[in-house]
Write an enzyme that holds these catalytic residues in place. Structure first.
Site, PDB file in Angstrom:
ATOM      1  N   LYS A   1       0.861  -1.182   0.000  1.00  0.00           N
ATOM      2  CA  LYS A   1       0.000   0.000   0.000  1.00  0.00           C
ATOM      3  C   LYS A   1       0.897   1.232   0.000  1.00  0.00           C
ATOM      4  O   LYS A   1       1.870   1.300   0.749  1.00  0.00           O
ATOM      5  CB  LYS A   1      -0.870  -0.028   1.241  1.00  0.00           C
ATOM      6  CG  LYS A   1      -1.871   1.092   1.312  1.00  0.00           C
ATOM      7  CD  LYS A   1      -2.687   0.960   2.601  1.00  0.00           C
ATOM      8  CE  LYS A   1      -3.482   2.212   2.876  1.00  0.00           C
ATOM      9  NZ  LYS A   1      -4.502   2.484   1.858  1.00  0.00           N
TER      10      LYS A   1
ATOM     11  N   HIS B   1       9.440  10.059   6.479  1.00  0.00           N
ATOM     12  CA  HIS B   1      10.374   8.953   6.715  1.00  0.00           C
ATOM     13  C   HIS B   1      11.076   9.228   8.045  1.00  0.00           C
ATOM     14  O   HIS B   1      11.807  10.204   8.173  1.00  0.00           O
ATOM     15  CB  HIS B   1      11.397   8.860   5.574  1.00  0.00           C
ATOM     16  CG  HIS B   1      12.461   7.825   5.812  1.00  0.00           C
ATOM     17  ND1 HIS B   1      12.592   6.701   5.014  1.00  0.00           N
ATOM     18  CD2 HIS B   1      13.433   7.723   6.743  1.00  0.00           C
ATOM     19  CE1 HIS B   1      13.606   5.971   5.471  1.00  0.00           C
ATOM     20  NE2 HIS B   1      14.139   6.572   6.520  1.00  0.00           N
TER      21      HIS B   1
ATOM     22  N   GLU C   1      13.681   1.519   9.791  1.00  0.00           N
ATOM     23  CA  GLU C   1      13.006   2.600   9.067  1.00  0.00           C
ATOM     24  C   GLU C   1      11.492   2.465   9.179  1.00  0.00           C
ATOM     25  O   GLU C   1      10.942   1.369   9.028  1.00  0.00           O
ATOM     26  CB  GLU C   1      13.410   2.589   7.589  1.00  0.00           C
ATOM     27  CG  GLU C   1      14.878   2.922   7.373  1.00  0.00           C
ATOM     28  CD  GLU C   1      15.232   3.160   5.912  1.00  0.00           C
ATOM     29  OE1 GLU C   1      16.221   3.872   5.668  1.00  0.00           O
ATOM     30  OE2 GLU C   1      14.546   2.635   5.008  1.00  0.00           O
TER      31      GLU C   1
ATOM     32  N   ASN D   1      17.953  -1.432   7.829  1.00  0.00           N
ATOM     33  CA  ASN D   1      19.209  -1.281   7.103  1.00  0.00           C
ATOM     34  C   ASN D   1      20.333  -1.781   7.994  1.00  0.00           C
ATOM     35  O   ASN D   1      20.593  -1.226   9.066  1.00  0.00           O
ATOM     36  CB  ASN D   1      19.444   0.180   6.713  1.00  0.00           C
ATOM     37  CG  ASN D   1      18.514   0.611   5.597  1.00  0.00           C
ATOM     38  OD1 ASN D   1      18.200  -0.184   4.716  1.00  0.00           O
ATOM     39  ND2 ASN D   1      18.057   1.835   5.634  1.00  0.00           N
TER      40      ASN D   1
ATOM     41  N   ARG E   1      23.577  -1.758   8.426  1.00  0.00           N
ATOM     42  CA  ARG E   1      24.878  -1.130   8.159  1.00  0.00           C
ATOM     43  C   ARG E   1      24.930   0.209   8.892  1.00  0.00           C
ATOM     44  O   ARG E   1      23.925   0.662   9.436  1.00  0.00           O
ATOM     45  CB  ARG E   1      25.009  -0.851   6.652  1.00  0.00           C
ATOM     46  CG  ARG E   1      23.908   0.087   6.141  1.00  0.00           C
ATOM     47  CD  ARG E   1      24.174   0.598   4.740  1.00  0.00           C
ATOM     48  NE  ARG E   1      23.180   1.572   4.324  1.00  0.00           N
ATOM     49  CZ  ARG E   1      22.030   1.291   3.720  1.00  0.00           C
ATOM     50  NH1 ARG E   1      21.719   0.037   3.448  1.00  0.00           N
ATOM     51  NH2 ARG E   1      21.199   2.252   3.380  1.00  0.00           N
TER      52      ARG E   1
ATOM     53  N   VAL F   1      24.579   6.531   5.803  1.00  0.00           N
ATOM     54  CA  VAL F   1      25.138   7.795   5.340  1.00  0.00           C
ATOM     55  C   VAL F   1      24.873   8.901   6.370  1.00  0.00           C
ATOM     56  O   VAL F   1      25.750   9.700   6.688  1.00  0.00           O
ATOM     57  CB  VAL F   1      24.515   8.167   3.975  1.00  0.00           C
ATOM     58  CG1 VAL F   1      24.974   9.552   3.534  1.00  0.00           C
ATOM     59  CG2 VAL F   1      24.839   7.116   2.914  1.00  0.00           C
TER      60      VAL F   1
ATOM     61  N   ARG G   1      23.399  16.129   2.071  1.00  0.00           N
ATOM     62  CA  ARG G   1      24.309  15.336   1.240  1.00  0.00           C
ATOM     63  C   ARG G   1      24.661  16.174   0.016  1.00  0.00           C
ATOM     64  O   ARG G   1      23.793  16.438  -0.820  1.00  0.00           O
ATOM     65  CB  ARG G   1      23.629  14.054   0.763  1.00  0.00           C
ATOM     66  CG  ARG G   1      23.180  13.142   1.871  1.00  0.00           C
ATOM     67  CD  ARG G   1      22.717  11.816   1.277  1.00  0.00           C
ATOM     68  NE  ARG G   1      22.109  10.973   2.299  1.00  0.00           N
ATOM     69  CZ  ARG G   1      21.816   9.695   2.132  1.00  0.00           C
ATOM     70  NH1 ARG G   1      22.068   9.109   0.969  1.00  0.00           N
ATOM     71  NH2 ARG G   1      21.270   8.991   3.099  1.00  0.00           N
TER      72      ARG G   1
HETATM   73  P1  ADP Z   1      21.038   5.376   3.677  1.00  0.00           P
HETATM   74  O1  ADP Z   1      19.973   4.310   3.721  1.00  0.00           O
HETATM   75  O2  ADP Z   1      22.113   5.255   4.691  1.00  0.00           O
HETATM   76  O3  ADP Z   1      20.454   6.736   3.569  1.00  0.00           O
HETATM   77  P2  ADP Z   1      21.371   5.010   0.919  1.00  0.00           P
HETATM   78  O4  ADP Z   1      20.098   4.278   0.829  1.00  0.00           O
HETATM   79  O5  ADP Z   1      21.542   6.277   0.197  1.00  0.00           O
HETATM   80  O6  ADP Z   1      21.832   5.199   2.417  1.00  0.00           O
HETATM   81  O7  ADP Z   1      22.511   3.997   0.510  1.00  0.00           O
HETATM   82  C1  ADP Z   1      23.846   4.207   0.886  1.00  0.00           C
HETATM   83  C2  ADP Z   1      24.716   3.693  -0.193  1.00  0.00           C
HETATM   84  O8  ADP Z   1      24.546   2.302  -0.295  1.00  0.00           O
HETATM   85  C3  ADP Z   1      24.383   4.272  -1.547  1.00  0.00           C
HETATM   86  O9  ADP Z   1      25.580   4.405  -2.268  1.00  0.00           O
HETATM   87  C4  ADP Z   1      23.465   3.221  -2.151  1.00  0.00           C
HETATM   88  O10 ADP Z   1      23.555   3.233  -3.552  1.00  0.00           O
HETATM   89  C5  ADP Z   1      24.049   1.968  -1.565  1.00  0.00           C
HETATM   90  N1  ADP Z   1      23.054   0.924  -1.345  1.00  0.00           N
HETATM   91  C6  ADP Z   1      22.044   0.926  -0.468  1.00  0.00           C
HETATM   92  N2  ADP Z   1      21.387  -0.235  -0.473  1.00  0.00           N
HETATM   93  C7  ADP Z   1      21.974  -1.010  -1.406  1.00  0.00           C
HETATM   94  C8  ADP Z   1      21.765  -2.332  -1.897  1.00  0.00           C
HETATM   95  N3  ADP Z   1      20.808  -3.111  -1.431  1.00  0.00           N
HETATM   96  N4  ADP Z   1      22.568  -2.787  -2.858  1.00  0.00           N
HETATM   97  C9  ADP Z   1      23.538  -2.017  -3.332  1.00  0.00           C
HETATM   98  N5  ADP Z   1      23.807  -0.769  -2.910  1.00  0.00           N
HETATM   99  C10 ADP Z   1      23.038  -0.268  -1.974  1.00  0.00           C
HETATM  100  P1  ADP Z   2      15.127   1.372  -0.008  1.00  0.00           P
HETATM  101  O1  ADP Z   2      15.535   0.021   0.447  1.00  0.00           O
HETATM  102  O2  ADP Z   2      15.356   1.590  -1.445  1.00  0.00           O
HETATM  103  O3  ADP Z   2      15.666   2.437   0.893  1.00  0.00           O
HETATM  104  P2  ADP Z   2      12.564   1.716   1.335  1.00  0.00           P
HETATM  105  O4  ADP Z   2      11.566   0.620   1.488  1.00  0.00           O
HETATM  106  O5  ADP Z   2      13.356   2.081   2.533  1.00  0.00           O
HETATM  107  O6  ADP Z   2      13.527   1.372   0.126  1.00  0.00           O
HETATM  108  O7  ADP Z   2      11.805   3.010   0.807  1.00  0.00           O
HETATM  109  C1  ADP Z   2      12.522   4.133   0.358  1.00  0.00           C
HETATM  110  C2  ADP Z   2      11.584   5.339   0.313  1.00  0.00           C
HETATM  111  O8  ADP Z   2      10.465   5.073  -0.545  1.00  0.00           O
HETATM  112  C3  ADP Z   2      10.956   5.708   1.643  1.00  0.00           C
HETATM  113  O9  ADP Z   2      11.783   6.527   2.420  1.00  0.00           O
HETATM  114  C4  ADP Z   2       9.702   6.433   1.190  1.00  0.00           C
HETATM  115  O10 ADP Z   2       9.989   7.737   0.744  1.00  0.00           O
HETATM  116  C5  ADP Z   2       9.272   5.627  -0.015  1.00  0.00           C
HETATM  117  N1  ADP Z   2       8.351   4.541   0.348  1.00  0.00           N
HETATM  118  C6  ADP Z   2       8.672   3.245   0.596  1.00  0.00           C
HETATM  119  N2  ADP Z   2       7.583   2.500   0.869  1.00  0.00           N
HETATM  120  C7  ADP Z   2       6.529   3.346   0.807  1.00  0.00           C
HETATM  121  C8  ADP Z   2       5.105   3.196   0.963  1.00  0.00           C
HETATM  122  N3  ADP Z   2       4.561   2.012   1.247  1.00  0.00           N
HETATM  123  N4  ADP Z   2       4.321   4.287   0.802  1.00  0.00           N
HETATM  124  C9  ADP Z   2       4.864   5.490   0.506  1.00  0.00           C
HETATM  125  N5  ADP Z   2       6.183   5.696   0.322  1.00  0.00           N
HETATM  126  C10 ADP Z   2       7.020   4.652   0.474  1.00  0.00           C
HETATM  127 MG    MG Z   3      15.282   2.461   2.985  1.00  0.00          MG
END
Ligand code: ADP
Ligand code: ADP
Ligand code: MG
Length: 456
Positions: free
Chosen positions: A201, A208, A275, A290, A292, A295, A338
């Protein structure tokens, strides 16, 4: 006890880890690609080993070369930073099998956190609310549509193995869901090597909000408060702050407790982030863990005084957590932006090149995490993050003023950067009022919506 660690990363985070290790009295080994031989993480480490050509696949993603470098230099532990191999369970296992300490979560944690569907199915029974989604991977457009019919539109297609905002698609109606689903699998397979998709959904303009977690090997799990990361472009964070202007002590306690429950449900170890999305009615929902260092970790460090990288190393070496959130004295407000080598006036196109004039900001309330220096050549091979500027003050409005003047001081000529965009955001009354959500950035980069359509 550890005496020498290898840092399996590059850029600002490699430098960040080298600094923490030095302060702990540890010897440091940098690894680098041929494109990074003049990098600061190499210069500041005690030893360095070239692990391959510029392309990441043959260097920073080359686990064998990295483990060989650790053996060759006698390092006892590996810190993976973020991105690259940080969440790769196989690499963590290979390190352990080679007799090295992996400074991060256990391989089992990485496997679970790396599969968002599995993580949700373990965390929900622990009493943590999650965003409603398909119960498992969705294999056909028909299955996706069936879920959406039950829950209502809009929905999101997400990759079980997703990260970095990639592979996420918003579908406002059945037609777009059918269309997007048909192409999403192939894209996700290419990006993550796993084509499992699920449908969730889609919340409308949520915030966030994430919680920093630490867990030791003795059953202690604590949180260190939240970070608000709602200013995002294409699901990637641009500005992060701690604390969040949206939380009061009650909601903070409830979400913090849920974050700790989530970490316990997966038997988590070391540093991680839980998250959540917070909807406009004040309901929160888990989205992912996450596994790790993130950032945006510095904003938590600034307001709590805890060095998270040192804690990662200490916990990996068998250290114990003998404090909790209630023992921390949270101070003031921290905001990070950033700074990317990208042109915000040209669809955020990457802008590598040589830094001819470099004048970093300074002064009270400013922290700058960067690998830049005068004469540095930004390589074309890696992501465009070139600096994280963190401003601190006793109040949020004060931190905004510090950040603005620090951004104004920052000169990195002739590189095009996201600094002008941040200056506009800091001047926006909505941002100043803390009135932000994950769609907030659209008023500054409206063309993004069209771009998404083009790509689809
Ligand atoms: P954060 O969640 O700490 O804000 P980002 O989502 O921007 O960080 O990811 C941090 C770094 O790790 C970025 O360079 C992103 O491209 C990389 N990254 C994040 N998740 C993955 C993944 N599942 N596979 C490959 N690279 C990833
Ligand atoms: P990633 O692994 O790429 O970081 P996330 O599941 O953490 O993916 O989602 C990244 C971003 O996408 C969230 O911070 C939010 O902005 C948006 N997002 C993810 N899931 C939802 C949702 N169910 N509804 C609305 N926005 C979402
Ligand atoms: Mg995320």
């Amino acid at each position: 006890m550890l005496s020498k660690i290898l840092i399996a990363n590059r850029g600002e985070i490699a430098l960040r880890v080298v600094r923490a290790a030095k302060e702990l009295g540890l010897a440091t080994v940098a690894v680098y690609s041929e494109a990074d031989k003049d990098s600061l993480h190499v210069r500041h480490a005690d030893e360095s080993v070239c692990i391959g050509p510029p392309g990441s696949a043959k260097s920073y993603l080359n686990g064998e070369a990295i483990i060989a470098a650790a053996r060759q230099t006698g390092a006892q532990a590996v810190h993976p930073g973020y991105g690259y191999l940080a969440e790769n369970a196989r690499f963590a296992r290979d390190c352990i099998n080679a007799g090295l300490v992996f400074i991060g979560p256990r391989p089992e944690n990485l496997e679970l956190a790396g599969n968002k569907i599995k993580a949700k199915t373990l965390i929900e029974p622990a009493g943590v609310p999650t965003v409603p989604s398909s119960p498992g991977p969705v294999r056909s457009p028909g299955e996706a549509v069936a879920f959406a019919k039950q829950r209502g539109y809009p929905v999101m297609i997400k990759a079980a193995a997703g990260g970095g905002g990639r592979g996420i698609r918003i579908c406002p109606d059945e037609n777009s869901l059918m269309e997007e689903f048909a192409v999403a699998g192939a894209e996700v397979k290419a990006a993550f090597g796993d084509d499992a998709l699920y449908v969730e959904k889609c919340l409308v303009n949520p915030r966030h909000i994430e919680f920093q977690i630490l867990a030791d090997g003795f059953g202690n799990v604590i949180h260190l408060g939240e970070r608000e990361c709602s200013v995002q472009r294409r699901f990637q964070k641009l500005i992060e702050e701690a604390p969040s202007p949206a939380l009061d002590p009650g909601l903070r306690a409830a979400m913090g407790q849920a974050a700790v429950k989530a970490a316990r449900a997966v038997d988590y170890f070391n540093a991680g982030t839980v998250e959540f999305l917070l909807d406009q009615e004040g309901n929160f929902y888990f989205i992912e863990i996450n596994a790790r260092i993130q950032v945006e970790h510095p904003v938590t460090e600034v307001v709590t005084g805890v060095d998270l990288v040192k804690e990662q190393i200490r916990l990996a070496a068998g250290g114990r957590l003998d404090y909790g959130f209630e023992d921390l004295r949270l101070r003031g407000w921290a905001i990070e932006c950033r700074i990317n080598a990208e042109n915000p006036d040209f669809n955020f196109a990457p802008c590598p090149g040589t830094v001819e004039e470099y004048r970093p900001p300074g002064g009270f309330g400013v922290r700058l995490d960067t690998h830049l220096y005068q004469g540095y050549e930004l390589p074309i091979y890696y992501d465009s993050l070139m600096a994280k500027l963190i401003a601190y003050d006793t109040t949020r409005s004060g931190a905004i003023l510090v950040l603005r003047r620090a951004l104004q001081e920052f000169i990195v000529e002739p590189i095009k950067t996201t600094i002008p965009l941040y200056l506009k955001i800091l001047d926006d009354p909505a941002f100043q009022n803390g009135d932000i959500h994950t769609g907030y950035i659209k008023k500054f980069v409206p063309e993004d919506e069209d771009d998404d359509d083009d790509e689809a």
